[in-house]
Design an enzyme around this catalytic site. Structure first.
Site, PDB file in Angstrom:
ATOM      1  N   ASP A  32      -6.176   1.389   2.230  1.00  0.00           N
ATOM      2  CA  ASP A  32      -4.901   1.185   1.547  1.00  0.00           C
ATOM      3  C   ASP A  32      -3.755   1.503   2.506  1.00  0.00           C
ATOM      4  OD1 ASP A  32      -2.879   0.840  -0.238  1.00  0.00           O
ATOM      5  OD2 ASP A  32      -3.684   2.184  -1.763  1.00  0.00           O
ATOM      6  N   ASP A  33      -3.027   0.486   2.912  1.00  0.00           N
ATOM      7  CA  ASP A  33      -1.858   0.643   3.800  1.00  0.00           C
ATOM      8  C   ASP A  33      -2.248   1.012   5.235  1.00  0.00           C
ATOM      9  OD1 ASP A  33      -0.614   0.312   1.362  1.00  0.00           O
ATOM     10  OD2 ASP A  33       0.679   2.063   1.523  1.00  0.00           O
ATOM     11  N   CYS A  72       0.108  -3.688  -2.750  1.00  0.00           N
ATOM     12  CA  CYS A  72      -1.255  -3.499  -3.275  1.00  0.00           C
ATOM     13  C   CYS A  72      -1.750  -4.496  -4.326  1.00  0.00           C
ATOM     14  CB  CYS A  72      -1.381  -2.115  -3.884  1.00  0.00           C
ATOM     15  SG  CYS A  72      -1.315  -0.800  -2.684  1.00  0.00           S
ATOM     16  N   ARG A  76      -4.789  -7.214  -3.826  1.00  0.00           N
ATOM     17  CA  ARG A  76      -6.124  -6.999  -4.406  1.00  0.00           C
ATOM     18  C   ARG A  76      -6.543  -8.150  -5.328  1.00  0.00           C
ATOM     19  NH1 ARG A  76      -7.030  -1.119  -3.598  1.00  0.00           N
ATOM     20  NH2 ARG A  76      -5.563  -0.822  -1.891  1.00  0.00           N
ATOM     21  N   LYS A 131      -9.901   2.835  -5.295  1.00  0.00           N
ATOM     22  CA  LYS A 131      -8.679   2.472  -6.027  1.00  0.00           C
ATOM     23  C   LYS A 131      -8.708   1.014  -6.473  1.00  0.00           C
ATOM     24  CE  LYS A 131      -4.019   1.280  -4.763  1.00  0.00           C
ATOM     25  NZ  LYS A 131      -2.835   1.573  -3.971  1.00  0.00           N
ATOM     26  N   HIS A 133      -6.358  -0.837  -9.089  1.00  0.00           N
ATOM     27  CA  HIS A 133      -4.971  -1.327  -9.096  1.00  0.00           C
ATOM     28  C   HIS A 133      -4.786  -2.775  -9.563  1.00  0.00           C
ATOM     29  CE1 HIS A 133      -0.811  -0.242  -7.281  1.00  0.00           C
ATOM     30  NE2 HIS A 133      -0.816  -0.366  -8.592  1.00  0.00           N
ATOM     31  N   SER A 156      -2.403   3.574  -7.731  1.00  0.00           N
ATOM     32  CA  SER A 156      -2.081   4.323  -6.512  1.00  0.00           C
ATOM     33  C   SER A 156      -1.985   5.827  -6.754  1.00  0.00           C
ATOM     34  CB  SER A 156      -0.752   3.826  -5.924  1.00  0.00           C
ATOM     35  OG  SER A 156      -0.885   2.483  -5.564  1.00  0.00           O
ATOM     36  N   HIS A 217      -2.687   5.571   2.095  1.00  0.00           N
ATOM     37  CA  HIS A 217      -1.528   5.475   1.198  1.00  0.00           C
ATOM     38  C   HIS A 217      -0.998   6.896   0.979  1.00  0.00           C
ATOM     39  CE1 HIS A 217       0.776   4.666  -2.477  1.00  0.00           C
ATOM     40  NE2 HIS A 217       0.631   3.370  -2.246  1.00  0.00           N
ATOM     41  N   ASP A 269      -5.469  -3.538   2.782  1.00  0.00           N
ATOM     42  CA  ASP A 269      -4.796  -4.345   1.749  1.00  0.00           C
ATOM     43  C   ASP A 269      -3.407  -4.811   2.149  1.00  0.00           C
ATOM     44  OD1 ASP A 269      -3.504  -1.858   1.537  1.00  0.00           O
ATOM     45  OD2 ASP A 269      -3.196  -2.083  -0.621  1.00  0.00           O
ATOM     46  N   ASN A 270      -2.803  -4.119   3.110  1.00  0.00           N
ATOM     47  CA  ASN A 270      -1.480  -4.517   3.634  1.00  0.00           C
ATOM     48  C   ASN A 270      -1.179  -3.594   4.811  1.00  0.00           C
ATOM     49  OD1 ASN A 270      -0.673  -3.066   0.649  1.00  0.00           O
ATOM     50  ND2 ASN A 270       0.145  -2.083   2.468  1.00  0.00           N
ATOM     51  N   LYS A 287       4.822  -2.564   5.701  1.00  0.00           N
ATOM     52  CA  LYS A 287       4.410  -2.779   4.310  1.00  0.00           C
ATOM     53  C   LYS A 287       5.621  -3.209   3.484  1.00  0.00           C
ATOM     54  CE  LYS A 287       2.892  -0.297   0.227  1.00  0.00           C
ATOM     55  NZ  LYS A 287       2.366   0.938  -0.374  1.00  0.00           N
TER      56      LYS A 287
HETATM   57 MG    MG Z   1      -1.544  -0.893  -0.141  1.00  0.00          MG
END
Ligand code: MG
Length: 465
Positions: A32-33, A72, A76, A131, A133, A156, A217, A269-270, A287
């Site tokens: 995540d991130d 996010c 996803r 996660k 989301h 998150s 994240h 995811d980003n 991001k």
């Molecule tokens: Mg993310």
């Protein structure tokens, strides 16, 4: 006659067993991130990531792999459905939030076929560990979207606003809160244990493990074994724990003797928000933006005996490609509804002449089509002022003129070369018009947009005493 029948049935059984053995196990480790420059194999000199780097050495590293969104939830939804988030109604809304928040009434439409549902139908055991989301209501949870097993946080780890009435951060098993607030320093370790337990339990049949980590994240946590150990503060600590986790999972595959029949993918995811030690180097932006740093992410894949060690792929591919690729590898039925991703088996296996099938790639953000990539060209569309409810990151002005850049020699996306390339600009404008007609823009509905499932009511996920 009897003998013929026996022979016929033994043949049938034989084919059945062969098919089952042909189905590879599939693991997607989804950070995540995590930024483009956060791993050793992508140039980080701060974070120690020997296990993830080993994936690059033993497998393939993509240089031009994208998430479909710089935030996010839309990102996803694309991994799950193989579609742009706008196609499946999971793009950002006008409530002022970038992504779904606790008690959101919106979630993935059950009519969409998820990657887990496709694989489940092909006989796979499926798990989502981490996660989610894509909606925290009972109707929206992973167990309703093709996952036999779910263990993780539903949204998150920073979503604990008292003012908004968010409940304490829940840890969920299947559809029940088992701990709240969850001790976040335990998450990476517990996800790892849960993943290894699921793999071990299902070692003799094909399985799909989707492991969307909670970190890096913000807020950042790591277990005592990793806290304060990296040279990059808590950011590095959390990444080094994810690296350890990856090593544990790879070791479990070796131990169980199933590594050769398992495709392991590691991506994000980003991009990183660039604060607290995160890096998208050498890309620009972060991001939340449609600059490369917001959406181009690390992507590594290992499959012993199938993917050649040390391969580098410079072709454009995206998270939307995982669904069609996995369907192909698993012999699973593809969704009947239109999707946007492509089967990238040829790219993964480094087959001669394998090329990206994307004629163009769309960068959507804040419900707007903001940029298009075609080959090395990237066209930033002119943007009007952004909706007043939307927070504007400092990196992006509220409005901007159009710009054409060539990513081959301008990763910073600084030099506007539109004057010298009017034909490219004209082609980009045609692509933009078609995309906007089909997928919409701002609040305009596209002709090919489908909708999310929006509930009448929603309730917080709380621990029942
Ligand atoms: Mg993310």
């Amino acid at each position: 006659m009897k003998l013929v029948l026996i022979l016929f049935f033994s043949l049938l059984c034989g084919v059945g067993i062969a098919q089952e053995r042909d189905q590879p196990n599939l693991i997607v480790i989804f950070c995540d991130d995590l930024g483009y420059g956060d791993l050793g194999c992508y140039g980080s000199e701060k974070n120690r990531t020997p296990n993830v780097d080993q994936l690059a050495k033993a497998g393939i590293k993509f240089t031009d792999f994208y998430s479909s969104s710089p935030v996010c939830t839309p990102s996803r939804s694309s991994l799950m459905t193989g579609c742009y988030a706008r196609r499946v109604g999971m793009h950002e809304d006008y409530t002022g939030h970038w992504v779904l928040i606790p008690r959101s009434r919106r979630g993935l439409n059950p009519e969409e076929v998820t990657i887990a549902e496709a694989l489940q139908s092909a006989g796979y055991a499926t798990a989502c560990i981490g996660k989610w989301h894509l909606g925290d209501q009972p109707e929206h949870l992973p167990t309703q979207h093709g996952f036999d097993f779910y263990f993780g946080i539903p949204y998150s780890n920073d979503m604990q606003s008292k003012r908004r009435g968010d409940p304490p951060l829940p840890l969920v098993k299947q559809r029940t809160v088992i701990e709240a607030p969850v001790d976040q320093s335990t998450l990476t370790k517990r996800y790892t244990e849960a993943a290894i337990a699921f793999i071990t339990e299902n070692k003799s049949k094909p399985f799909f493990v989707y492991l969307p980590h909670t970190f890096p994240h913000l807020p950042l946590f790591a277990s005592p074994d990793f806290l304060g150990k990296s040279a990059n503060g808590r950011y590095g600590d959390s990444i080094e724990e994810i690296d350890w986790s990856t090593g544990q999972i790879l070791a479990s595959l070796d131990r169980l003797g199933i590594a050769d029949n398992t495709l392991v993918i590691f991506t994000s995811d980003n991009g990183s928000n660039g604060r607290n030690g995160g890096s998208n180097q050498p890309l620009s932006g972060m991001k939340g933006s449609t600059m490369e740093g917001g959406m181009r992410v690390p992507m590594l894949a290992k499959w012993p005996g199938r993917i050649k060690p040390g391969t580098v792929c410079n072709e454009l591919a995206t998270t939307m490609d995982l669904l069609p690729t996995f369907c192909k590898l698993a012999g699973a039925k593809m969704p009947e509804q239109k999707i946007d991703g492509f089967d990238i088996t040829n790219l993964l296996l480094g087959n001669d002449g394998a090329k990206s099938e994307y004629e163009s790639f769309l960068y959507y953000r804040r419900r707007q089509l903001q940029a298009i990539r075609m080959g090395d060209w990237k066209y930033h569309l002119p943007l009007k002022a952004i909706h007043p409810n939307w927070t504007t990151p400092k990196t992006e002005a509220p409005g901007r003129p159009a710009k054409l850049v060539n990513l081959k020699d301008d990763l910073g996306e600084l030099n506007d070369v539109s004057q010298a390339n009017p034909d490219v600009v004209a082609t980009m404008q045609v692509i933009a018009r078609k995309a906007i007609e089909e997928l919409g823009n701002d609040s305009n509905q596209g002709t090919e947009q489908r909708s999310a499932l929006t509930l009448e009511l929603s309730a917080p996920m709380v621990l029942k005493k």
